[in-house]
Design an enzyme around this catalytic site. Structure first.
Site, short mmCIF file in Angstrom:
data_model
loop_
_atom_site.label_atom_id
_atom_site.label_comp_id
_atom_site.label_asym_id
_atom_site.label_seq_id
_atom_site.Cartn_x
_atom_site.Cartn_y
_atom_site.Cartn_z
N ARG A 251 0.86 -1.19 0.00
CA ARG A 251 0.00 0.00 0.00
C ARG A 251 0.89 1.24 0.00
NH1 ARG A 251 -2.82 1.20 5.23
NH2 ARG A 251 -1.31 2.90 5.26
N HIS A 255 -4.13 4.74 3.89
CA HIS A 255 -5.32 3.89 3.88
C HIS A 255 -6.51 4.64 3.30
CE1 HIS A 255 -8.42 1.10 5.27
NE2 HIS A 255 -9.03 2.13 5.83
N TYR A 264 2.62 5.52 11.88
CA TYR A 264 2.81 4.14 12.29
C TYR A 264 3.78 3.34 11.42
CZ TYR A 264 -0.94 3.73 8.78
OH TYR A 264 -1.70 3.82 7.64
#
Length: 374
Positions: A251, A255, A264
């Site tokens: 990814r 998100h 993160y």
């Protein structure tokens, strides 16, 4: 990624492999055109969200191969079930892009939703994994009717932790339905890395528990995705049952537009993956084949941007639906008495004046894409 099915190399140390049987030059260009259209939609949607013209948006920058190549392998009569990450897949089946944009704007009813039966495309599924049993049920119904219809559901690595995933896999295997479980393993479920999602090294090996064949593919390679899906669909139509496909990728972006991955993960880890993203890779591949040169590729990009710009104009011309849209289309026809009472109560409550989106009325192609979009 040496254990993955891959067709497109990198033009250097990773060689191209022979094009699978069944794909001609026109097919390759068509797949590239689909990749470009999906990218144009995705980038435009991020810009619209940043301007307040649509709501929170789930981007898929870099994952277009898992959608375009996969869908191209299916027949028009096959059913597809997208998750929120494949939110615009319907436009490749004829759904007007403005309808999907209106859905992201919060509209419903006829202006913000599409006829799932007509387009053989399930609703955009936001709940994680709940559409997998739907895909199985559709292919099982087709089998009972003696039809050769296959179904495919997309989902992420995070969905493999849901009960719906295992229930759907088990049912499909027992009843040998022509279901294709297509897992886009981008290695992140929002902030949860795949290493904390499962104890197995791969998603594909989960198929062993259900006596189901599985294949791992390069998720940045649209031709590899096509090949794996085509083989799975053909096998299912012949009564061979379901298949699990793991499209291994990364990814690259956030998100969604409400997410900041810098909180993160180390974004330095993302950089190497960008070299594998499917659009530039596919364009270079077609150029090496002598199928499409740079000018041809740029023309396709311009056409895609124009298509999406027109869709933005169409979306912003839609009149805001009334409150009844909340209650419509829940049942096949009519509204039950509690819906009628609910609508009357809602209408009796004073409503705030609608907030006008930022830049409303601005030209549809007026914005640059924020860096967060990629």
């Amino acid at each position: 990624m040496s254990d993955l099915l891959r067709i497109i190399g990198n033009g250097a140390d990773v060689p191209d492999q022979p094009i699978p049987e069944g794909l001609g030059d026109k097919d390759l260009v068509a797949i590239y055109r689909w990749l470009v259209l999906l990218r144009a939609y995705d980038e435009r949607s991020v810009a619209l969200q940043r301007q307040g013209r649509i709501g929170t948006y789930a981007l898929y920058w870099g994952e277009e191969a898992t959608q375009a190549g996969t869908l191209y392998a299916l027949e028009e009569t096959d059913w597809i079930f997208p998750s929120y990450r494949q939110n615009s897949i319907g436009i490749l089946r004829g759904v007007p892009p403005s309808v999907i944009l209106a859905w992201w704007r919060g509209y419903g009813g006829d202006v913000g939703f599409y006829d799932t039966r007509h387009f053989r495309t399930g609703p955009i599924c936001v709940p994680i994994g709940t559409h997998l049993p739907h895909a199985v049920g559709t292919s099982w119904a087709a089998k009972l009717r003696g039809e050769r219809t296959a179904s495919l559901a997309w989902f992420g690595d995070g969905a493999t932790s849901e009960g719906d995933f295992h229930e759907a896999m088990n049912f499909a295997s027992v009843f040998k339905t022509a279901t294709i479980f297509f897992c886009t393993n981008n290695q992140w479920a929002i902030s949860t890395p795949v290493s904390r999602q499962m104890a197995t090294k791969t998603v594909a090996e989960k198929a062993l528990a259900y006596a189901m064949p599985a294949v791992r593919v390069d998720g940045f390679d649209p031709i590899a995705c096509w090949k794996a899906t085509k083989d799975a669909a053909d096998r299912g139509r012949e009564g061979g049952g379901p298949t699990l496909i793991e499209a291994f990728c990364y990814r690259i972006g956030a998100h969604g537009t409400a997410d900041d991955p810098r909180l993160y993960r180390d974004e330095a880890e993302t950089e190497p993956w960008k070299a594998w993203e499917p659009l530039s890779r596919m364009a270079s591949f077609l150029d090496r084949l002598g199928v499409l040169d740079e000018s041809g590729a740029e023309k396709i990009k311009a056409e895609a941007k124009q298509t999406i710009a027109e869709a933005v104009t169409e979306m912003e011309a839609i009149e805001t639906p009334g409150l009844e849209v909340i209650f419509d289309n829940v049942y096949a026809k009519d509204r039950p008495w509690m819906f009628i009472e609910g609508l009357e109560e809602l209408r009796s409550v004073g409503q705030r004046e609608l907030v006008k989106p930022l830049n409303a009325g601005a030209p549809a192609d007026d914005t640059e894409i924020p860096e967060e979009g990629v």
